[in-house]
Design an enzyme around this catalytic site. Structure first.
Site, PDB file in Angstrom:
ATOM      1  N   ARG A   1      -3.733   2.826   8.536  1.00 13.53           N
ATOM      2  CA  ARG A   1      -3.991   1.536   7.879  1.00 13.53           C
ATOM      3  C   ARG A   1      -2.718   0.694   7.819  1.00 13.53           C
ATOM      4  O   ARG A   1      -1.615   1.210   7.779  1.00 13.53           O
ATOM      5  CB  ARG A   1      -4.469   1.748   6.437  1.00 13.53           C
ATOM      6  CG  ARG A   1      -5.729   2.576   6.263  1.00 13.53           C
ATOM      7  CD  ARG A   1      -5.959   2.825   4.771  1.00 13.53           C
ATOM      8  NE  ARG A   1      -6.988   3.798   4.508  1.00 13.53           N
ATOM      9  CZ  ARG A   1      -8.242   3.511   4.145  1.00 13.53           C
ATOM     10  NH1 ARG A   1      -8.601   2.262   4.024  1.00 13.53           N
ATOM     11  NH2 ARG A   1      -9.120   4.469   3.900  1.00 13.53           N
TER      12      ARG A   1
ATOM     13  N   HIS B   1     -15.709  -8.662   1.335  1.00 14.86           N
ATOM     14  CA  HIS B   1     -14.677  -9.533   1.905  1.00 14.86           C
ATOM     15  C   HIS B   1     -14.821 -10.956   1.376  1.00 14.86           C
ATOM     16  O   HIS B   1     -13.853 -11.579   0.929  1.00 14.86           O
ATOM     17  CB  HIS B   1     -14.791  -9.515   3.439  1.00 14.86           C
ATOM     18  CG  HIS B   1     -13.830 -10.442   4.117  1.00 14.86           C
ATOM     19  ND1 HIS B   1     -14.153 -11.732   4.453  1.00 14.86           N
ATOM     20  CD2 HIS B   1     -12.538 -10.272   4.497  1.00 14.86           C
ATOM     21  CE1 HIS B   1     -13.109 -12.311   5.023  1.00 14.86           C
ATOM     22  NE2 HIS B   1     -12.114 -11.454   5.052  1.00 14.86           N
TER      23      HIS B   1
ATOM     24  N   TYR C   1      12.321 -34.521 -18.638  1.00 12.73           N
ATOM     25  CA  TYR C   1      10.870 -34.442 -18.480  1.00 12.73           C
ATOM     26  C   TYR C   1      10.468 -34.748 -17.039  1.00 12.73           C
ATOM     27  O   TYR C   1      11.237 -35.312 -16.251  1.00 12.73           O
ATOM     28  CB  TYR C   1      10.156 -35.412 -19.437  1.00 12.73           C
ATOM     29  CG  TYR C   1      10.380 -36.875 -19.122  1.00 12.73           C
ATOM     30  CD1 TYR C   1       9.569 -37.546 -18.197  1.00 12.73           C
ATOM     31  CD2 TYR C   1      11.408 -37.596 -19.726  1.00 12.73           C
ATOM     32  CE1 TYR C   1       9.788 -38.883 -17.896  1.00 12.73           C
ATOM     33  CE2 TYR C   1      11.636 -38.925 -19.432  1.00 12.73           C
ATOM     34  CZ  TYR C   1      10.818 -39.568 -18.513  1.00 12.73           C
ATOM     35  OH  TYR C   1      11.039 -40.884 -18.209  1.00 12.73           O
TER      36      TYR C   1
ATOM     37  N   GLY D   1      -8.184  -7.345   4.360  1.00 13.69           N
ATOM     38  CA  GLY D   1      -9.032  -7.476   5.540  1.00 13.69           C
ATOM     39  C   GLY D   1      -8.417  -8.200   6.712  1.00 13.69           C
ATOM     40  O   GLY D   1      -9.053  -8.358   7.756  1.00 13.69           O
TER      41      GLY D   1
ATOM     42  N   LYS E   1       0.826  -1.203   0.000  1.00 11.02           N
ATOM     43  CA  LYS E   1       0.000   0.000   0.000  1.00 11.02           C
ATOM     44  C   LYS E   1       0.865   1.261   0.000  1.00 11.02           C
ATOM     45  O   LYS E   1       0.665   2.182  -0.797  1.00 11.02           O
ATOM     46  CB  LYS E   1      -0.938  -0.005   1.207  1.00 11.02           C
ATOM     47  CG  LYS E   1      -1.998   1.104   1.161  1.00 11.02           C
ATOM     48  CD  LYS E   1      -2.773   1.185   2.476  1.00 11.02           C
ATOM     49  CE  LYS E   1      -3.593  -0.033   2.747  1.00 11.02           C
ATOM     50  NZ  LYS E   1      -4.854  -0.072   1.984  1.00 11.02           N
TER      51      LYS E   1
ATOM     52  N   SER F   1      14.592 -43.015 -14.819  1.00 15.96           N
ATOM     53  CA  SER F   1      13.393 -42.322 -14.329  1.00 15.96           C
ATOM     54  C   SER F   1      13.448 -42.378 -12.802  1.00 15.96           C
ATOM     55  O   SER F   1      13.477 -43.471 -12.227  1.00 15.96           O
ATOM     56  CB  SER F   1      12.121 -42.997 -14.841  1.00 15.96           C
ATOM     57  OG  SER F   1      10.987 -42.304 -14.369  1.00 15.96           O
TER      58      SER F   1
ATOM     59  N   CYS G   1       9.120 -39.661 -12.164  1.00 20.44           N
ATOM     60  CA  CYS G   1       7.762 -40.187 -12.305  1.00 20.44           C
ATOM     61  C   CYS G   1       7.036 -40.360 -10.969  1.00 20.44           C
ATOM     62  O   CYS G   1       5.947 -40.921 -10.922  1.00 20.44           O
ATOM     63  CB  CYS G   1       7.773 -41.506 -13.063  1.00 20.44           C
ATOM     64  SG  CYS G   1       8.677 -42.834 -12.236  1.00 20.44           S
TER      65      CYS G   1
ATOM     66  N   MET H   1      -5.695  -7.366   8.534  1.00 20.08           N
ATOM     67  CA  MET H   1      -5.181  -6.507   9.595  1.00 20.08           C
ATOM     68  C   MET H   1      -6.096  -5.298   9.766  1.00 20.08           C
ATOM     69  O   MET H   1      -7.142  -5.209   9.134  1.00 20.08           O
ATOM     70  CB  MET H   1      -3.733  -6.126   9.294  1.00 20.08           C
ATOM     71  CG  MET H   1      -2.787  -7.322   9.409  1.00 20.08           C
ATOM     72  SD  MET H   1      -1.110  -6.941   8.873  1.00 20.08           S
ATOM     73  CE  MET H   1      -1.301  -6.739   7.127  1.00 20.08           C
TER      74      MET H   1
ATOM     75  N   ARG I   1      -3.408  -1.513  -6.179  1.00 16.99           N
ATOM     76  CA  ARG I   1      -2.609  -2.722  -5.943  1.00 16.99           C
ATOM     77  C   ARG I   1      -2.949  -3.721  -7.037  1.00 16.99           C
ATOM     78  O   ARG I   1      -3.971  -3.597  -7.718  1.00 16.99           O
ATOM     79  CB  ARG I   1      -2.907  -3.325  -4.569  1.00 16.99           C
ATOM     80  CG  ARG I   1      -4.338  -3.781  -4.382  1.00 16.99           C
ATOM     81  CD  ARG I   1      -4.574  -4.275  -2.964  1.00 16.99           C
ATOM     82  NE  ARG I   1      -5.987  -4.534  -2.720  1.00 16.99           N
ATOM     83  CZ  ARG I   1      -6.521  -4.754  -1.524  1.00 16.99           C
ATOM     84  NH1 ARG I   1      -5.754  -4.725  -0.443  1.00 16.99           N
ATOM     85  NH2 ARG I   1      -7.798  -4.986  -1.385  1.00 16.99           N
TER      86      ARG I   1
END
Length: 894
Positions: free
Chosen positions: A99, A469, A866, A108, A29, A779, A846, A110, A353
């Site tokens: 704030r 909220h 992979y 919401g 903020k 693998s 895997c 804090m 924000r």
């Protein structure tokens, strides 16, 4: 002389001491208030107290670092000079808001205090200066309610009750109906209640009010709801929050004033449409609290019956707001969530924000911003987290199924949810622990409900809008939510809600459609998500261009293979042949093979199994044509295929004709103290080579049939499990080669195939250079590698893993996310040693970790070819691989 630490950063008058890149110090903020100020956007002046003070406050028994008070005094004086008002002046008071603002958005969680600086004297000065006595008194009552709750610790319900009782006494329906005289009575009653409930005098000195509020906001970093939110979102506890002290601007000054919350694009769908809600003659908390029904920002948003939109009611400030949001989108190149106040026709911006958005919106916004030239493809990949993409894959209700819609609210967060009705967060959490699916039903949610919202399948509220909220938190969690359903009459005391004449009680089932806002009676069936959206397809194209790591699937049936291929799998990384043995039509032959006394008897049974296995492989190869298919030969110990209970034994005796004493003798002979480390995997192949020979023959016949008769491109990869020594692999590789070559000779064809092994024992990783002499691929079976490295049983570890995580020994369940320091080092070593012997060695993973974003990043870093995961995790693995390629991380805690 050492530089003095700076704790306070001023913004105002078009200049700021901070900027958007300083979120670590100023919080999100504060950093964005500074950035907007520097951009020339109208922002009320103020200052930010850094997150470092929060850390100091927590570590030093709620005290402040030396010099902080002086910096705050200096910043207040600068605010006074800019505004021509003085803090604590009874005639022309400067009022402020206090704030919180952490570096990660925690909506919401804090605390906030508005209108700070008012007392019995300054409220008269404010009334005289504004020419509006009712406004001044309304601001004072709001301050007393907030300060009493946040700083003095009075339960908000106790103060709300005072307000509700006065409205009832005066016959007034809404807060705005109360007269100035009513508000004077209310203020006295609120002060009395606050003092009685807290046992403290309500402070009249604005300095005392200010430092009480600063301490309360810093303290709120460690309130239960904030701690829960951080835990759920993996936000570190040591980040702390900043405190923002800002000059008040008033949306409750009269009919030419308003306050609102808006999103630059629709946060639910991602549509490029300015979207939000506002309230005339109100303060910011009113919009999100659900006390009054908010009005739409634009005409385009309006639904039948909606009140005037902002562009209709206040066209001039709306035009200014339009220019501001367009400026912000170009500057931040992302969808923003903005808060604004219009004071007597003048626009002020209170916050911007990065807007929280649904998974659907995240994907659409990312894709469209690439197409608009706002961001690069790599940035689009970074904008969508694996967790969000998993929410994109939410189930939906079958549109053909009959349903009884009992009410409709706002579609705040899409998806489908089915569960039993509960009315408080505690019940939601407990019922969920008892394995019950629940829908949390509230008049409106508050930050204290966070644990229940997390436990619930879905959230339903009677009040609140798309920026309430419930809506914001549900979207962030990926929970289905329907809000603002005014038809609901909720009775907490009786544990029920009414819709007209219909009564729904606690424990009754309802279904929520978060995409339409429908509330449906009973349990609807959920269907697979629709992945045909153009935005999803386009996004995954971008993902695949960015990533370098391949993604395969773990699948044992044609159905799973088909689904995985639809979701973008590039082959099969693990086909478990033992799963095929348990089918009812073949388990008798498998048991006959196990019960055989010699090889001849085993071969009779294996010849019955062979055509079944061949048929399995034909179907899988056909679905996966053109892609590699890794088939693991039989892995579990043989006793797993035999009955164990007395009832099961007797049933088998009756159906098979095997004498009970012979069956029990075989069970005793096969019994193992520790089966996970027993006679399984390649050890079966060494002792019973005829079993592996049958399986390899079935694979070779299936591949040959499709290549010869159907001209298909088939790429079989045969994987030998649980190898710990190169000699095991050499023996079984020779057997595999002989068997395949014999089949190829019989069929008169030649085709390529690979032979490799699963690395799932520490010794295999340590001697990978020797094993690679006989393996064309590795693998890593990380499920067993984790068990054998840690000495943990996956089946039993649940009894103490929770305690280990709580004690900080494990940061996370090592079976859910790869232990990179231990197991990970064995993987790294196995890759390096294996490729030293065979430079082009193909290496994959895997285990279940193949679908975990953090584990996939590690796989990319150590150079795997992979990862392989369950079908529905394939898109998440593709995205995680792309994020790994650009160093974007998992997105947790963003």
């Amino acid at each position: 002389m050492a530089n003095k630490t700076k704790y306070v950063y001023f913004f105002g008058g078009g200049k700021a001491e901070g900027k958007s890149q300083m979120k670590d110090i100023l919080g999100g903020k504060g950093a964005n208030l500074a950035e907007m100020t520097n951009l020339g956007i109208p922002v009320p002046p103020g200052f930010t107290i850094s997150t470092e003070v929060c850390t100091y406050y927590s570590q030093n028994k709620n005290t402040y670092p030396p010099g902080l008070r002086g910096e705050v005094e200096k910043a207040l004086r600068r605010m006074e000079e800019l505004l021509g008002r003085r803090f604590a002046d009874p005639d022309n008071p400067l009022l402020v808001s206090v704030r919180s603002g952490a570096r990660a958005s925690m909506p919401g969680m804090m605390d906030t205090i508005l209108n700070l600086g008012l007392n019995r004297l300054s409220v008269k000065g404010l009334a005289k200066k504004s020419g509006n006595r009712r406004f001044a008194l309304d601001s004072n009552r709001r301050f007393i309610q907030m300060y009493g709750d946040v700083v003095m610790g009075v339960k908000g319900d106790a103060l709300e009750e005072v307000l509700a009782n006065l409205k009832k006494e005066k016959g007034k329906a809404k807060d705005t109906d109360l007269t100035a005289e009513d508000l004077e009575i209310l203020i006295d009653r609120l002060r009395t209640t606050a003092e009685k409930e807290s046992g403290r005098s309500f402070p009249d000195n604005p300095d005392d009010q200010l430092w009480g509020a600063i301490g309360a906001v810093f303290g709120s970093w460690n309130n239960p709801r904030a701690i829960t939110y951080r835990s759920l979102n993996r936000i570190p506890d040591d980040w702390g929050t900043a405190v923002n002290v800002q000059a008040m601007v008033f949306g409750n000054l009269g009919d030419s004033s308003a306050t609102g919350v808006a999103f630059i694009r629709n946060p639910s769908t991602g549509e490029k449409l300015f979207y939000g809600e506002f309230l005339p003659n109100a303060q910011g908390e009113d919009v999100v609290a659900g006390i009054r029904t908010p009005q739409p920002i634009t005409r385009a948003q309006k639904q039948p019956g909606d009140a005037e939109s902002l562009d209709e009611l206040m066209p001039k400030p709306f035009k200014e707001l339009e220019a501001v949001y367009q400026n912000l989108e170009k500057h931040y190149r992302d969808m923003q969530d903005i808060e604004f106040t219009i004071e007597d026709g003048r626009l002020w911006m209170l916050q911007t924000r990065r807007g929280k958005r649904t998974a659907q919106a995240a994907v659409r916004i990312a894709v469209e911003m690439v197409d608009e030239g706002l961001i690069k493809p790599e940035e689009a990949v970074a904008r969508v987290t694996p967790d969000q993409l998993s929410h994109f894959l939410h189930p939906a209700f079958d549109p053909q199924e009959k349903k009884e819609v009992i009410a409709k609210g706002l579609p705040a967060s899409p998806g489908a949810a089915v569960g039993m009705v509960v009315f408080n967060a505690e019940d939601a959490e407990q019922w969920a622990k008892d394995k019950k699916d629940v829908i949390l039903v509230r008049v409106e949610t508050s930050p204290d409900d966070i644990h229940g919202m997390n436990a619930a399948q879905g959230i339903l509220t009677a009040r609140g809008g798309m920026t309430s909220h419930a809506a914001v938190v549900a979207r962030g969690m990926g929970k289905c939510a329907v809000v603002g359903c005014g038809a609901l009459e909720i009775d907490y005391e009786k544990g029920l809600f009414r819709v007209g004449d219909r009564v729904i009680k606690q424990g009754d089932y309802i279904s929520l459609n978060g995409s339409t806002g429908e509330i449906i009676l009973g349990q609807l069936k959920k269907s697979d998500p629709d992945l045909s959206s153009p935005a999803f397809a386009r996004f995954m194209q971008i993902v695949d261009k960015v990533r370098t790591l391949g993604v395969r699937t773990n699948a044992d049936t044609p159905r799973d293979c088909r689904k995985a291929r639809e979701l973008g799998a590039e082959g099969i990384g693990l086909c478990r042949t033992e799963h095929m043995f348990f089918a009812p039509d073949r388990i008798p032959a498998v048991r006959e093979m196990i019960m055989a006394d010699d090889e001849a008897g085993r071969r009779v049974a294996l010849n019955k199994i062979l055509p079944m296995q061949r048929g399995d492989f034909v179907e899988i190869f056909r679905v996966m044509e053109g892609l590699p298919v890794t088939i693991r030969l039989l892995d579990p110990p043989l006793h797993e295929f035999l009955p164990h209970t007395e009832a099961e034994i007797q049933e088998l005796v009756q159906t098979s004709g095997i004498p009970a004493d012979r069956l029990k003798a075989k069970l005793i002979a096969l019994q193992e103290a520790n089966p996970m480390l027993g006679h399984r995997g390649c050890r079966l192949g060494i002792t019973f080579p005829d079993i592996y020979e049958m399986q390899v023959r079935a694979i070779a016949l299936a591949a040959g049939e499709l290549i010869r008769d159907e001209k298909r491109k088939i790429h079989p990869e045969i994987m030998i499990p649980l190898v710990g020594d190169w000699k095991e692999l050499k023996i079984l590789r020779d057997l595999t080669k002989q068997t395949v070559e014999k089949v190829q000779e019989e069929m008169g064809i030649k085709y390529d195939y690979l032979i490799g092994t699963m690395i799932e024992l520490p010794r295999a990783a340590l001697t990978a250079d020797q094993i690679a002499e006989y393996a064309e691929f590795f693998s890593f079976g990380t499920n067993d590698l984790t068990q054998t490295t840690w000495g943990l049983s996956r089946d039993d570890a649940g009894k103490f893993l929770g305690a280990y995580i709580k004690a900080g020994i494990f940061p996370i369940d090592p079976f859910a996310s790869l232990d990179q320091q231990g197991v990970g080092q064995l993987i790294r070593m196995g890759v390096e040693k294996g490729r030293k012997t065979r430079p082009k060695l193909k290496v994959g993973i895997c285990g279940e970790h193949g679908g975990d974003p953090a584990s996939i990043i590690f796989c990319h870093q150590v150079g795997l070819n992979y990862v392989s995961c369950s079908p529905f995790r394939v898109p998440i693995a593709r995205l995680s691989a792309a994020r790994a390629a650009i160093g974007a991380g998992t997105g947790e805690g963003d």
